[in-house]
Design a protein around this motif. Sequence first.
Motif, short mmCIF file in Angstrom:
data_model
loop_
_atom_site.label_atom_id
_atom_site.label_comp_id
_atom_site.label_asym_id
_atom_site.label_seq_id
_atom_site.Cartn_x
_atom_site.Cartn_y
_atom_site.Cartn_z
N CYS A 51 45.12 35.56 55.29
CA CYS A 51 45.51 34.77 54.12
C CYS A 51 44.45 34.93 53.03
O CYS A 51 43.26 34.85 53.31
CB CYS A 51 45.65 33.30 54.50
N VAL A 52 44.92 35.15 51.81
CA VAL A 52 44.06 35.18 50.64
C VAL A 52 44.48 34.01 49.77
O VAL A 52 45.65 33.87 49.42
CB VAL A 52 44.22 36.50 49.85
N ARG A 53 43.53 33.15 49.47
CA ARG A 53 43.83 31.94 48.70
C ARG A 53 42.75 31.74 47.66
O ARG A 53 41.55 31.78 47.97
CB ARG A 53 43.87 30.74 49.64
N LEU A 54 43.17 31.52 46.42
CA LEU A 54 42.21 31.26 45.35
C LEU A 54 41.80 29.80 45.40
O LEU A 54 42.64 28.92 45.59
CB LEU A 54 42.81 31.59 43.99
N SER A 55 40.51 29.55 45.22
CA SER A 55 40.02 28.19 45.16
C SER A 55 40.51 27.55 43.87
O SER A 55 40.56 28.20 42.83
CB SER A 55 38.49 28.17 45.19
#
Length: 156
Positions: free
Chosen positions: A121-125
């Motif tokens: 999973c790639v998630r932007l803060s």
Amino acid sequence: SAHVGVGPFIKSWDDGIVIGLMCLWMVAETRQSLTSYREEIETLIGKRLFYYRENIKLNRELKTTASALINHAKQEQHHETSLEDLSITKRINALRPALKVREIITLDGLKMVFETGDWLCVRLSGTEDIARLYTEVTDITRSQLLRNVGRAILGL
């Protein structure tokens, strides 16, 4: 905080005191250490999961790339593009043909679930200029592979 929710306290996501008390209750109730309780659960479900999280500092270019990657996947899903025809699936297939994508989830970032049950999973803060890269694998030897794929799709 790992955003854990337990039973009737599910609305208390960041309450470390509640989680600590629940752990103490489990030890008292089962008369087992937390380690042996975890091992019992892993035996019952037949697998062990290895979890990894990395914060990747983003400059303006990387932030734009990551945001575009996630938004593009959402748009493709909105237009009901088949899993095989999604850009992110094709990108993963180009990087690692042996990784077979089973599902793409764009609810909170970009989560790629593979046929092995592993996921990336790639998630932007929402508060910092970082991308959070998460992996969960059932075989620790695949952990680095998924991390490398995550970095590659971010352009690192």
